[in-house]
Design an enzyme around this catalytic site. Structure first.
Site, PDB file in Angstrom:
ATOM      1  N   MET A 129       0.846  -1.179   0.000  1.00  0.00           N
ATOM      2  CA  MET A 129       0.000   0.000   0.000  1.00  0.00           C
ATOM      3  C   MET A 129       0.893   1.244   0.000  1.00  0.00           C
ATOM      4  SD  MET A 129      -3.149  -0.813  -0.359  1.00  0.00           S
ATOM      5  CE  MET A 129      -4.420  -2.015  -0.048  1.00  0.00           C
ATOM      6  N   SER A 130       0.640   2.200   0.901  1.00  0.00           N
ATOM      7  CA  SER A 130       1.324   3.498   0.800  1.00  0.00           C
ATOM      8  C   SER A 130       2.744   3.517   1.343  1.00  0.00           C
ATOM      9  CB  SER A 130       0.487   4.581   1.482  1.00  0.00           C
ATOM     10  OG  SER A 130      -0.660   4.854   0.714  1.00  0.00           O
ATOM     11  N   VAL A 131       3.247   2.400   1.852  1.00  0.00           N
ATOM     12  CA  VAL A 131       4.693   2.342   2.074  1.00  0.00           C
ATOM     13  C   VAL A 131       5.404   2.517   0.734  1.00  0.00           C
ATOM     14  CG1 VAL A 131       6.609   0.933   2.936  1.00  0.00           C
ATOM     15  CG2 VAL A 131       4.406   0.884   4.118  1.00  0.00           C
TER      16      VAL A 131
ATOM     17  N   LYS B 252       4.920   4.809  -1.212  1.00  0.00           N
ATOM     18  CA  LYS B 252       5.241   6.237  -1.337  1.00  0.00           C
ATOM     19  C   LYS B 252       6.663   6.529  -0.880  1.00  0.00           C
ATOM     20  CE  LYS B 252       0.550   8.165  -0.770  1.00  0.00           C
ATOM     21  NZ  LYS B 252      -0.273   6.947  -0.852  1.00  0.00           N
TER      22      LYS B 252
END
Length: 392
Positions: free
Chosen positions: A111-113, A115
């Site tokens: 997921m947003s890791v 980013k």
């Protein structure tokens, strides 16, 4: 990584048959328990290549000395739907846990890791002088003229300090984050949706103000577009060249791609827990990986120092970390330990503990994407394990 020998854990891991996920249901419980480890079977994905290495296999570590300090740790991991958990101190794995049916060489959706990985690639290009953080976004991507990104600087995108008409509600089908996901192939596209991620990004509007934190997943995909423009590479190729190929990773990572082949930079990377820990190790080693320097010491120092607390408006984060901030696609706690984290919905964490030179990876399948209840439990585990490392 040096890893001691151990056994396995008996907790049951659901099979695909238990969920029968579809393109429109794979992110929801119980389907996500299977789908987060098999995303390439649901959404088109591309390999993020590692470089060939002749590394020995790793024995599985136990919770060991950490469990001696925290006897209820395994129970807490189970209660928070943990699929993989790993503690890396220096170059030694001192604790490791996998639910039954999930193996050390299985990839898991970050997921947003994701980013934080993108922010690191941008950092490498800043170090090379190919990206100037002070320049406006449209200097690199003129296609964004007329959008909310017409005016803000690359650094303001990195630090998410742009006011955007973007609702990050993961369960509202009318929200921008849901439209974003459909455009990227994460759900069935609805009539009128943009055809791909590039087109979606050009539609975003806002009041143009900057300087106050607003979490917006679209920002990371804009950064990936900039990466593509300055390198001439697809984002998946740049992620390999500037990060993954330097880690001596056990496996290729993967990233979901839309109909144009654009990598879903803000949330689509999958990798093993051990390989994600290598990213954290690189950060704590001042930007150096086994395959060479990834980012400069100055870039790492700025991440670990944290960003503007005055700009931070995320009360869910500051309720736990009153001095928290966000910078360069990393969450910074501002606490006495200097903990910094990559965070993703449904319980994904890449946690850095500079005091003990340690990295904690926790990959999960929470039944809810993003609630204060789960974050409180998750942060409690990460902080308690960090403190336990003081005595290990």
């Amino acid at each position: 990584m040096n890893t001691p020998t151990t056994g396995s854990h008996p907790a049951r891991y659901p099979s695909a048959a238990a969920g029968e996920p579809t393109l429109d249901s794979w992110q929801e419980p119980p389907h996500n328990r299977w789908a987060f480890a098999h995303l390439g079977e649901m959404v088109p994905s591309a390999a993020v290549s590692r470089r060939p290495v002749n590394a020995p296999g790793h024995a599985l570590a136990r919770l060991g000395a950490i469990a001696a300090q925290l006897p209820d740790l395994e129970q807490r991991l189970e209660q928070t739907y943990t699929d993989a958990f790993l503690v890396l101190r220096g170059t030694e794995v001192v604790a490791e846990y996998y639910r039954a049916g999930f193996a050390p060489d299985d990839r898991h959706l970050l997921m947003s890791v994701s980013k934080s990985l993108c922010g690191t690639v941008v950092g490498a290009l800043v170090d090379e002088g190919r990206i100037d953080p002070a320049q406006p976004v449209t200097e690199y991507v003129p296609e964004l003229a007329g959008s909310v990104y017409d005016g803000p600087s690359v650094l303001q995108v990195l630090d998410m300090q742009i006011s955007i008409d973007y609702n990050e509600d993961y369960v509202d089908p009318a929200s921008e984050v849901q439209t974003h996901g459909r455009s990227a192939g994460w759900r069935t596209r609805a009539t009128g949706d943009p055809a791909d991620t590039y087109e979606f990004l050009t539609t975003l509007r806002g009041d143009g103000s900057t300087g106050e934190f607003q979490y917006c997943s679209a920002n990371t995909d804009v950064l990936a577009w900039i990466v593509e423009r300055v390198t001439g590479l697809r984002y998946v190729e740049a992620l390999s060249t500037y990060l993954w190929a330097k880690l001596d990773a056990d496996r290729d990572a993967t990233i979901t791609v839309d109909t144009t082949g654009f990598g879903f930079a803000h949330g689509g990377v999958s990798c093993t827990a051990r390989d994600l820990a290598r990213v954290g190790r690189m950060m704590l080693d001042g930007g150096v990986a086994p395959g060479g320097r990834v980012v400069s010491e100055d870039w790492v120092r700025r991440v670990l120092a944290g960003g503007s607390h005055e700009a931070m408006t995320d009360k869910g984060f500051t309720n736990t970390f009153p001095d928290g901030s966000y910078t360069r696609q990393w969450w910074c706690t501002g606490n006495e330990r200097g903990n910094v984290s990559g965070i993703g919905i449904h319980g994904q964490n890449l946690w850095l503990d500079p005091l003990t030179d340690s990295v904690i990876v926790k990959l999960s399948s929470w039944p809810d994407p993003d609630t204060e209840h789960w974050h409180r439990l998750q942060n409690g585990i990460l902080l308690d394990v960090s403190r336990a490392l003081d005595a290990v």
